[in-house]
Design a protein around this motif. Structure first.
Motif, PDB file in Angstrom:
ATOM      1  N   GLY A   1       4.871  -5.252  -0.421  1.00 27.13           N
ATOM      2  CA  GLY A   1       3.456  -5.057  -0.133  1.00 27.13           C
ATOM      3  C   GLY A   1       3.060  -3.591  -0.115  1.00 27.13           C
ATOM      4  N   HIS A   2       2.277  -3.192   0.914  1.00 27.10           N
ATOM      5  CA  HIS A   2       1.808  -1.807   1.010  1.00 27.10           C
ATOM      6  C   HIS A   2       2.968  -0.826   1.146  1.00 27.10           C
ATOM      7  N   LEU A   3       4.007  -1.244   1.850  1.00 26.62           N
ATOM      8  CA  LEU A   3       5.192  -0.384   1.974  1.00 26.62           C
ATOM      9  C   LEU A   3       5.802  -0.110   0.606  1.00 26.62           C
ATOM     10  N   GLY A   4       5.805  -1.129  -0.244  1.00 23.71           N
ATOM     11  CA  GLY A   4       6.330  -0.973  -1.591  1.00 23.71           C
ATOM     12  C   GLY A   4       5.514   0.026  -2.408  1.00 23.71           C
ATOM     13  N   ILE A   5       4.181  -0.008  -2.247  1.00 27.63           N
ATOM     14  CA  ILE A   5       3.312   0.948  -2.943  1.00 27.63           C
ATOM     15  C   ILE A   5       3.630   2.366  -2.500  1.00 27.63           C
ATOM     16  N   GLY A   6       3.735   2.546  -1.182  1.00 27.73           N
ATOM     17  CA  GLY A   6       4.070   3.870  -0.646  1.00 27.73           C
ATOM     18  C   GLY A   6       5.418   4.359  -1.147  1.00 27.73           C
ATOM     19  N   LEU A   7       6.400   3.463  -1.180  1.00 26.13           N
ATOM     20  CA  LEU A   7       7.743   3.831  -1.653  1.00 26.13           C
ATOM     21  C   LEU A   7       7.713   4.224  -3.131  1.00 26.13           C
ATOM     22  N   LEU A   8       7.002   3.458  -3.926  1.00 27.64           N
ATOM     23  CA  LEU A   8       6.910   3.740  -5.359  1.00 27.64           C
ATOM     24  C   LEU A   8       6.228   5.083  -5.623  1.00 27.64           C
ATOM     25  N   MET A   9       5.166   5.366  -4.887  1.00 24.97           N
ATOM     26  CA  MET A   9       4.463   6.633  -5.079  1.00 24.97           C
ATOM     27  C   MET A   9       5.273   7.806  -4.548  1.00 24.97           C
ATOM     28  N   PHE A  10       6.068   7.570  -3.514  1.00 25.22           N
ATOM     29  CA  PHE A  10       6.993   8.598  -3.027  1.00 25.22           C
ATOM     30  C   PHE A  10       8.005   8.945  -4.118  1.00 25.22           C
ATOM     31  N   LEU A  11       8.598   7.912  -4.715  1.00 29.44           N
ATOM     32  CA  LEU A  11       9.584   8.120  -5.774  1.00 29.44           C
ATOM     33  C   LEU A  11       8.951   8.736  -7.013  1.00 29.44           C
ATOM     34  N   GLU A  12       7.682   8.387  -7.288  1.00 33.73           N
ATOM     35  CA  GLU A  12       6.982   8.928  -8.456  1.00 33.73           C
ATOM     36  C   GLU A  12       6.873  10.438  -8.379  1.00 33.73           C
ATOM     37  N   ASN A  13       6.758  10.973  -7.157  1.00 32.53           N
ATOM     38  CA  ASN A  13       6.655  12.422  -6.988  1.00 32.53           C
ATOM     39  C   ASN A  13       8.003  13.119  -7.070  1.00 32.53           C
TER      40      ASN A  13
ATOM     41  N   THR B   1      -6.986  -8.026  -5.977  1.00 30.89           N
ATOM     42  CA  THR B   1      -8.067  -8.971  -6.302  1.00 30.89           C
ATOM     43  C   THR B   1      -7.598 -10.416  -6.279  1.00 30.89           C
ATOM     44  N   GLN B   2      -6.287 -10.610  -6.195  1.00 31.80           N
ATOM     45  CA  GLN B   2      -5.749 -11.968  -6.262  1.00 31.80           C
ATOM     46  C   GLN B   2      -5.897 -12.708  -4.932  1.00 31.80           C
ATOM     47  N   PRO B   3      -6.176 -14.011  -4.986  1.00 36.05           N
ATOM     48  CA  PRO B   3      -6.316 -14.799  -3.757  1.00 36.05           C
ATOM     49  C   PRO B   3      -5.014 -14.774  -2.947  1.00 36.05           C
ATOM     50  N   ASN B   4      -5.148 -14.648  -1.658  1.00 33.40           N
ATOM     51  CA  ASN B   4      -4.005 -14.666  -0.729  1.00 33.40           C
ATOM     52  C   ASN B   4      -3.019 -13.514  -0.964  1.00 33.40           C
ATOM     53  N   SER B   5      -3.474 -12.459  -1.607  1.00 34.74           N
ATOM     54  CA  SER B   5      -2.593 -11.307  -1.831  1.00 34.74           C
ATOM     55  C   SER B   5      -2.363 -10.576  -0.516  1.00 34.74           C
ATOM     56  N   LYS B   6      -1.120 -10.135  -0.295  1.00 28.78           N
ATOM     57  CA  LYS B   6      -0.806  -9.360   0.897  1.00 28.78           C
ATOM     58  C   LYS B   6      -1.271  -7.905   0.759  1.00 28.78           C
TER      59      LYS B   6
END
Length: 207
Positions: free
Chosen positions: A13-25, A44-49
């Motif tokens: 979820g959001h933690l994964g986004i943060g981790l990916l952007m951390f690694l991207e830098n 935008t997806q229904p029931n998305s975390k």
């Protein structure tokens, strides 16, 4: 790459986004141009975390945490060490401690703007942390201008994915080549600068 990014985001979820952007830098080949548009689309997806604003916040936090290691690498190298290296080995590429002084004076005058605007430029946004650290830019202004630029960049990418829906990959398709072009232009500009500097030095010696 895309499958790994998708799986990381879906599982964390959001933690994964943060981790990916951390690694991207830390490892620029991981593209923010794919991570954040995908996050915008998934929101935008229904029931998305993953939520739209949560994705932006996670992306900004991850980016800023990833910017700090390069900033402190620059701090550890420092201007004085860079000057010593330039005086010792710089003659091979036409670089001297005076050039370091000029670059440092330029960064003192324009560093805030440079950090802000470079956060919006693919191919450069990760690298700007290094000269900021080397020039001794104070941490608070670095964080402030980096966060402002990063928030704008991340928000634009996330909204692009939100608006494009299933076509979110178009963002990476068109911005990906821009990153490569900018990087090549920087290398060419640096080489041209070195060649001009050598020609000027030769002209001074002949006089």
């Amino acid at each position: 790459m895309q499958e790994w990014i998708t799986n990381t985001m879906n599982s964390l979820g959001h933690l994964g986004i943060g981790l990916l952007m951390f690694l991207e830098n830390l490892f620029p080949p991981i593209p923010s141009e794919l991570i954040m548009p995908l996050a915008g689309y998934v929101s935008t997806q229904p029931n998305s975390k993953i939520q739209f604003f949560g994705a932006i916040a996670a992306g900004v936090i991850g980016t800023m945490l990833g910017a700090l290691p390069w900033y402190y690498v620059g701090k550890l190298v420092g201007e004085e060490n860079l000057k010593r290296l330039a005086n010792k080995y710089g003659r091979w590429i036409g670089l001297s401690s005076k050039d370091i002084d000029k670059a440092d004076n330029w960064f003192d005058k324009h560093g805030d703007k440079a950090v802000f605007f470079c956060r919006l430029v693919p191919g450069v946004r990760t690298l700007i942390s290094l000269p900021a650290g080397i020039s001794g830019m104070p941490l608070l202004p670095f964080l402030l201008y980096s966060t402002l630029g990063t928030t704008l960049w991340v928000s634009l990418l996330t909204y692009a994915g939100y608006a494009l829906g299933e076509n979110y990959e178009l963002v990476e398709k068109y911005l990906g080549p821009v990153s490569k072009i900018v990087f090549v232009v920087l290398i060419v500009a640096f080489v041209l600068w070195l060649l001009r500097k050598r020609q000027k030095n030769k002209g001074k010696k002949q006089v």
